[in-house]
Scaffold this active site. Structure first.
Site, PDB file in Angstrom:
ATOM      1  N   VAL A 145     123.308  40.343  28.992  1.00 33.16           N
ATOM      2  CA  VAL A 145     123.161  38.932  28.624  1.00 33.16           C
ATOM      3  C   VAL A 145     124.384  38.129  29.065  1.00 33.16           C
ATOM      4  O   VAL A 145     124.273  37.099  29.738  1.00 33.16           O
ATOM      5  CB  VAL A 145     122.927  38.780  27.110  1.00 33.16           C
ATOM      6  CG1 VAL A 145     122.901  37.307  26.720  1.00 33.16           C
ATOM      7  CG2 VAL A 145     121.627  39.455  26.704  1.00 33.16           C
ATOM      8  N   GLY A 146     125.570  38.592  28.674  1.00 31.27           N
ATOM      9  CA  GLY A 146     126.790  37.896  29.077  1.00 31.27           C
ATOM     10  C   GLY A 146     126.956  37.887  30.586  1.00 31.27           C
ATOM     11  O   GLY A 146     127.393  36.886  31.180  1.00 31.27           O
ATOM     12  N   ASP A 147     126.586  38.995  31.215  1.00 27.57           N
ATOM     13  CA  ASP A 147     126.643  39.065  32.673  1.00 27.57           C
ATOM     14  C   ASP A 147     125.787  37.978  33.309  1.00 27.57           C
ATOM     15  O   ASP A 147     126.202  37.313  34.261  1.00 27.57           O
ATOM     16  CB  ASP A 147     126.128  40.427  33.157  1.00 27.57           C
ATOM     17  CG  ASP A 147     127.137  41.540  32.961  1.00 27.57           C
ATOM     18  OD1 ASP A 147     128.341  41.271  33.040  1.00 27.57           O
ATOM     19  OD2 ASP A 147     126.706  42.680  32.737  1.00 27.57           O
ATOM     20  N   SER A 148     124.575  37.811  32.801  1.00 25.47           N
ATOM     21  CA  SER A 148     123.655  36.850  33.402  1.00 25.47           C
ATOM     22  C   SER A 148     124.140  35.420  33.223  1.00 25.47           C
ATOM     23  O   SER A 148     124.067  34.605  34.143  1.00 25.47           O
ATOM     24  CB  SER A 148     122.262  37.013  32.792  1.00 25.47           C
ATOM     25  OG  SER A 148     121.742  38.300  33.083  1.00 25.47           O
ATOM     26  N   GLY A 204     127.084  35.009  35.454  1.00 23.26           N
ATOM     27  CA  GLY A 204     126.640  34.975  36.843  1.00 23.26           C
ATOM     28  C   GLY A 204     126.156  33.599  37.251  1.00 23.26           C
ATOM     29  O   GLY A 204     126.370  33.157  38.384  1.00 23.26           O
TER      30      GLY A 204
END
Length: 403
Positions: free
Chosen positions: A172-175, A178
């Site tokens: 989630v944090g990655d997305s 990103g």
């Protein structure tokens, strides 16, 4: 027709896992020519599905697909001179370079910002890190569950009082981060088009989490402390309650004074409408017995069937939502109506999987393509041939382990 907003933009995606590949995936969705460069061993994300009870084979690997749709792929051993030279040829033609490899490793590979700026002044160098590129912790590895969820305040702040931190969902944090890197690269592309000059664009998990939590970080400096006690919320109608049939309903009644009497009627607590100890938000927050009111609301909702409560709130145009689980979303009619999901087929048996679409939409006649992610090294031959390598050259690179 497929969307072609970034038609002609060439991107080298030298990244792994989720965050930076998300940036490149959305650029590919929007028409950019994205080439994913992997080590011969492959991106770690290719095997991540197996840790989540999801098939992770060459023919069926939907977890890897989520962040690598619409790309081409090549494998390169960048520690070899031949592999490095191929990368330089690719970068010479590229507009954007994206990576999440740690800075010291990129510099060892000759792919640091200053090195590439000197060679390719037009190039946009986009970098994703866990904790930023400066300070004592810049060298640390960072996945989203630690750099975003834990360090960014989510896990400990959102757990119930006296409970362990919440378990962070994957990616989630990655997305989110990103998409932050995407916004920076798009701004740099505008500069590049205007001046011909590249730019360094940096995003981190920690920086993204701090920005996403900006309201709570500020409010915590004004005695609005976390984690919150369920029985002592800032607003009793800004949390979830369980209905008689076991559903959880998240309320979001932020116009407290105007919505209070109508909501009290819905849940059968009319006696509180004229109660000056709770019928304004200021009064509720100052009420030393506010937990007693919360318990009454909890009990009243607990005696209602979810659909009855939902129908009554819809009639009042209240803001609320039933708390869905992840496995309910593939059947969400509203998501399908807005093309937020797209069915893809996998494997020899044609298994259909509902795949999330990138979140930004444009004119209705422009369709976001859903082309399968590249198999490991799938486009080696095509890319190298385009660069001028002969069949004999390519076979030699294979034998040397360069590709």
């Amino acid at each position: 027709m497929n969307i072609q907003l970034l038609d002609g933009v060439k991107v080298i995606d030298f990244s792994t896992m989720v965050a930076a590949p998300t940036t490149a995936r959305v650029m590919a969705d929007w028409g950019a020519d994205v080439l994913k460069v992997e080590a011969p061993s492959g991106d770690q994300l290719r095997g991540t599905g197996a840790t989540m009870n999801v098939t992770a084979t060459e023919d069926e690997n939907p977890i890897f697909e989520t962040d690598n749709l619409n790309k081409k792929g090549i494998t390169l051993n960048l520690k070899s001179e031949e592999g490095y030279q191929i990368m330089m040829q690719l970068l010479e033609e590229a507009d954007v370079f994206i990576s999440n490899i740690r800075i010291h490793s990129l510099e060892k590979l000759g792919l640091g910002y200053e090195t590439l700026k000197a060679k390719f002044p037009h190039l946009i160098w986009g970098h994703f890190s866990g904790y930023g590129t400066k300070g004592e912790e810049a060298h640390r590895p960072g996945y989203d569950v630690v750099g975003y969820w834990a360090r960014g305040g989510f896990m400990a702040s959102l757990a119930p009082v006296n409970h362990p931190p919440i378990s962070a969902p994957s990616g989630v944090g990655d997305s989110v981060a990103g998409l932050s890197l995407l916004s920076g690269i798009l701004a740099a592309l505008l500069k590049q088009r205007q001046t011909g000059q590249g730019e360094e664009v940096r995003v981190s998990l920690l920086g993204s989490a701090i920005f996403c939590n900006k309201m709570m970080i500020v409010s915590s400096q004004y005695e609005d402390h976390y984690p919150k006690d369920r029985m002592h919320p800032n607003n009793p109608f800004l949390q979830s309650y369980q209905t008689k049939d076991g559903e959880w309903i998240m309320l979001c009644l932020v116009r407290y004074e105007s919505e209070f009497p109508r909501f009290m009627k819905i849940i059968g607590l009319e006696e509180y409408i004229d109660d000056e100890s709770v019928n304004t938000l200021d009064a509720f927050q100052k009420n030393p017995k506010q937990s007693e009111f919360v318990k009454q609301v909890e009990a009243a909702i607990g005696n209602m069937e979810s659909q009855d409560l939902i129908n009554k709130m819809l009639a009042e145009d209240f803001t609320f939502e039933r708390a869905q689980t992840f496995d309910e979303i593939p059947n969400d009619k509203q998501a399908w109506a807005n093309n937020y999901l797209e069915n893809m087929e996998f494997g020899k048996d044609g298994k259909r999987v509902a795949m999330p679409a990138s979140p930004v939409q444009f004119s209705d006649d422009k369709k976001i393509p859903f082309n399968h992610a590249p198999r490991l090294g799938e486009h080696n031959q095509e890319i190298l041939t385009d660069l001028g390598y002969s069949e004999e050259d390519i076979q030699s690179l294979k034998e040397k382990g360069v590709i």
